[in-house]
Write a protein that holds these residues in place. Structure first.
Motif, PDB file in Angstrom:
ATOM      1  N   PRO A  63       0.797  -1.229   0.000  1.00 55.37           N
ATOM      2  CA  PRO A  63       0.000   0.000   0.000  1.00 55.37           C
ATOM      3  C   PRO A  63       0.829   1.278   0.000  1.00 55.37           C
ATOM      4  N   GLU A  64       2.079   1.214   0.479  1.00 57.73           N
ATOM      5  CA  GLU A  64       2.916   2.409   0.553  1.00 57.73           C
ATOM      6  C   GLU A  64       4.056   2.386  -0.450  1.00 57.73           C
ATOM      7  N   VAL A  65       4.037   1.442  -1.377  1.00 60.15           N
ATOM      8  CA  VAL A  65       5.192   1.267  -2.238  1.00 60.15           C
ATOM      9  C   VAL A  65       5.347   2.432  -3.227  1.00 60.15           C
ATOM     10  N   TYR A  66       4.250   3.143  -3.505  1.00 65.57           N
ATOM     11  CA  TYR A  66       4.322   4.315  -4.383  1.00 65.57           C
ATOM     12  C   TYR A  66       3.981   5.610  -3.646  1.00 65.57           C
ATOM     13  N   ALA A  67       3.825   5.536  -2.331  1.00 68.83           N
ATOM     14  CA  ALA A  67       3.441   6.714  -1.561  1.00 68.83           C
ATOM     15  C   ALA A  67       4.682   7.497  -1.153  1.00 68.83           C
ATOM     16  N   ASP A  68       4.570   8.812  -1.207  1.00 69.03           N
ATOM     17  CA  ASP A  68       5.672   9.694  -0.810  1.00 69.03           C
ATOM     18  C   ASP A  68       5.504  10.034   0.662  1.00 69.03           C
ATOM     19  N   ARG A  69       5.884   9.097   1.542  1.00 71.28           N
ATOM     20  CA  ARG A  69       5.695   9.291   2.968  1.00 71.28           C
ATOM     21  C   ARG A  69       7.037   9.373   3.668  1.00 71.28           C
TER      22      ARG A  69
ATOM     23  N   HIS B   7      11.576   2.826   4.784  1.00 72.95           N
ATOM     24  CA  HIS B   7      11.256   3.247   3.420  1.00 72.95           C
ATOM     25  C   HIS B   7      10.656   2.059   2.681  1.00 72.95           C
ATOM     26  N   ALA B   8       9.325   2.081   2.492  1.00 75.57           N
ATOM     27  CA  ALA B   8       8.606   0.920   1.968  1.00 75.57           C
ATOM     28  C   ALA B   8       9.142   0.433   0.625  1.00 75.57           C
TER      29      ALA B   8
ATOM     30  N   LEU C  91      16.327  -1.103  -7.411  1.00 74.30           N
ATOM     31  CA  LEU C  91      16.965  -0.288  -6.369  1.00 74.30           C
ATOM     32  C   LEU C  91      16.956   1.187  -6.754  1.00 74.30           C
ATOM     33  N   VAL C  92      17.267   1.480  -8.007  1.00 70.23           N
ATOM     34  CA  VAL C  92      17.235   2.879  -8.480  1.00 70.23           C
ATOM     35  C   VAL C  92      15.823   3.438  -8.358  1.00 70.23           C
ATOM     36  N   GLY C  93      14.838   2.652  -8.786  1.00 68.69           N
ATOM     37  CA  GLY C  93      13.460   3.113  -8.727  1.00 68.69           C
ATOM     38  C   GLY C  93      12.969   3.357  -7.319  1.00 68.69           C
ATOM     39  N   SER C  94      13.490   2.606  -6.355  1.00 70.38           N
ATOM     40  CA  SER C  94      13.041   2.778  -4.973  1.00 70.38           C
ATOM     41  C   SER C  94      13.428   4.142  -4.410  1.00 70.38           C
ATOM     42  N   ALA C  95      14.398   4.796  -5.024  1.00 72.44           N
ATOM     43  CA  ALA C  95      14.804   6.133  -4.588  1.00 72.44           C
ATOM     44  C   ALA C  95      14.019   7.234  -5.286  1.00 72.44           C
ATOM     45  N   LEU C  96      13.154   6.841  -6.230  1.00 72.37           N
ATOM     46  CA  LEU C  96      12.362   7.809  -6.978  1.00 72.37           C
ATOM     47  C   LEU C  96      10.925   7.810  -6.485  1.00 72.37           C
ATOM     48  N   THR C  97      10.128   8.729  -7.026  1.00 71.17           N
ATOM     49  CA  THR C  97       8.709   8.796  -6.680  1.00 71.17           C
ATOM     50  C   THR C  97       7.895   9.027  -7.945  1.00 71.17           C
TER      51      THR C  97
ATOM     52  N   ALA D  98       8.179   8.432 -12.388  1.00 73.76           N
ATOM     53  CA  ALA D  98       9.550   7.974 -12.631  1.00 73.76           C
ATOM     54  C   ALA D  98       9.775   6.607 -11.980  1.00 73.76           C
ATOM     55  N   GLN D  99       9.315   6.434 -10.749  1.00 73.84           N
ATOM     56  CA  GLN D  99       9.477   5.153 -10.067  1.00 73.84           C
ATOM     57  C   GLN D  99       8.740   4.045 -10.807  1.00 73.84           C
ATOM     58  N   VAL D 100       7.500   4.327 -11.222  1.00 75.09           N
ATOM     59  CA  VAL D 100       6.708   3.310 -11.919  1.00 75.09           C
ATOM     60  C   VAL D 100       7.387   2.896 -13.220  1.00 75.09           C
ATOM     61  N   LEU D 101       7.879   3.860 -13.977  1.00 72.97           N
ATOM     62  CA  LEU D 101       8.487   3.552 -15.279  1.00 72.97           C
ATOM     63  C   LEU D 101       9.789   2.775 -15.120  1.00 72.97           C
TER      64      LEU D 101
END
Length: 428
Positions: A98-104, A109-110, A159-165, A168-171
């Motif tokens: 549920p938090e994998v794409y949330a900017d919290r 860090h989910a 790993l790179v995507g996990s640092a984005l939001t 950009a993260q989805v792509l």
């Protein structure tokens, strides 16, 4: 390999699904539920893509051990300990969805936790396969290629995507999934083994049952904490009938055809068929159920909520998901049958295309009416396809194939399992 409680124990032809694997699958009940919740929290196009990426990654975790459990017993020896570790990792992955794409901010860090646990599953899979396949040069070469092509590059992108939001993260994660699946398609033509076709078909039949069960749960969740009324009763029964019709299509036609085709093949040809018909084509089948579950959940919530008039239609993504999920399921079922028998089931293909396009109409009619019409249409399609298959004499088995006992999701499980002599894990 002896059954001393620590070593891996090879399977043989005729091996069936074990209770340990059923227990393993329970984690994926929760994981699939979380994917539906992820879409329901923000029913939009970008979130739909992101949820499908998460589903594809979870699916890969499950598929890895459906293959491994076919050559090594999951209920004995060291593999059971590995399964418990994998269950823990996948459960943590599910908690983060549920938090994998949330900017919290605050706490763990989910996205990073998700990626690290996913990587742990993939590494445990390769290590277990390497131990089980010692002496099988072809398998060891395939494992090395898989690590280099299909594990390390996608993991780096995750790993790179996990640092984005955001987008950009989805792509970036979507690119990682594409590389991973393409890598398996290129490296998975040989080396892997399917020792027991009936076990392999059962594993995928059971995960379809799990997904369909989640669609039924979604009906109840949609109505939770809301007054129960006559329209709610009609809507709930209609939703159940939709899921039942999809169950009928798969378990009366698709899984039996796929199992016959798998058993009729040998060696690398069997490996390629298992990769295509099961690992690849069952993903859109399950994705279709998840999308349908989103539509059912939102439909029941809207029908049960007195703030919405009964004349109110579904809107946006959920309007399309209700019928689009059914369409994706039917098209995937048609593709599996085409790969299994060499014949395209026109009824399923046309029905799937019509269901995909029907999302536009769903947004124009009351939600209750749309759900009832969908139940009638899918039920009629299931009955019509069954009759057309019988009329044409299409048993969906390859010419000359020996009859194979149909897959059964419950009574086919042997809770004890026969005593087996140690064999080479490659199945050769």
């Amino acid at each position: 390999m002896r059954g001393d409680g620590t070593r891996l124990i090879a399977t043989e032809d005729g091996h069936r699904v074990t209770p340990a694997e059923l227990f393993f699958d329970l984690v994926f009940v929760y994981a699939i539920t979380q994917v539906t919740a992820l879409m329901a929290a923000d029913p939009s196009g970008p979130r739909l893509l992101g949820a499908m990426v998460v589903l594809a990654l979870l699916w890969w975790c499950w598929c890895c051990f459906s293959w491994l459990g076919n050559v090594v017993r999951a209920d004995s020896g060291g593999l059971f300990s590995v399964l418990v570790a994998v269950m823990a990792a996948v459960f943590v992955v599910s908690l983060t969805v549920p938090e994998v794409y949330a900017d919290r901010h605050g706490g763990l860090h989910a996205p990073l936790v998700f990626v690290l646990c996913y990587g742990t599953v993939r590494v445990l899979h390769l290590i277990s396969y390497w131990i089980a396949g010692r002496g099988d040069a072809a398998l060891i070469r395939t494992l090395r290629r898989t690590l280099v092509v299909s594990v390390l590059p996608p993991f780096a992108l995750l790993l790179v995507g996990s640092a984005l939001t955001g987008a950009a993260q989805v792509l970036v994660w979507f690119a990682a999934v594409l590389i991973d699946y393409a890598g398996i398609f290129l490296t998975g033509k040989s080396g892997w083994r399917i020792v027991s076709p009936v076990h392999f078909a059962e594993r995928y039949a059971l995960i379809v049952i799990i997904a369909l069960g989640e669609s039924i749960v979604a009906i109840g969740v949609g109505m939770a904490d809301l007054p129960f009324s006559g329209p709610d009763l009609v809507a709930a029964v209609a939703g159940l009938l939709v899921s039942t019709s999809l169950w009928w299509v798969y378990f009366r036609h698709v899984t039996e055809a796929a199992e016959h085709a798998l058993a009729a093949r040998e060696g690398d040809e069997r490996t390629r068929f298992a990769r295509d018909a099961f690992t690849f084509l069952h993903l859109p089948l399950v994705a279709g159920i998840v999308l349908m579950a989103l539509g059912l959940k939102q439909s029941l919530h809207q029908i049960a909520d007195s703030h919405y008039p009964l004349s109110e239609p579904l809107h946006g993504l959920t309007a399309w998901a209700l019928t689009g999920g059914v369409g994706l399921y039917l098209l995937a079922a048609a593709a599996i049958l085409l790969r299994s028998t060499g014949r395209l089931p026109a009824v399923l293909a046309v029905g799937g295309l019509c269901s995909l396009a029907a999302g536009v109409l769903v947004a124009l009619v009351p939600a209750l009416l749309a759900l009832v019409l969908l139940a009638v249409a899918v039920g009629a399609l299931a009955v019509g396809y069954g009759r057309s298959a019988r009329a044409s004499g299409a048993a969906h088995a390859p010419a000359g194939a020996e009859p194979v006992e149909p897959v059964g999701p419950v009574d086919s499980v042997d809770p004890v399992g026969p005593v087996r002599r140690p064999t080479d894990p490659s199945g050769s």
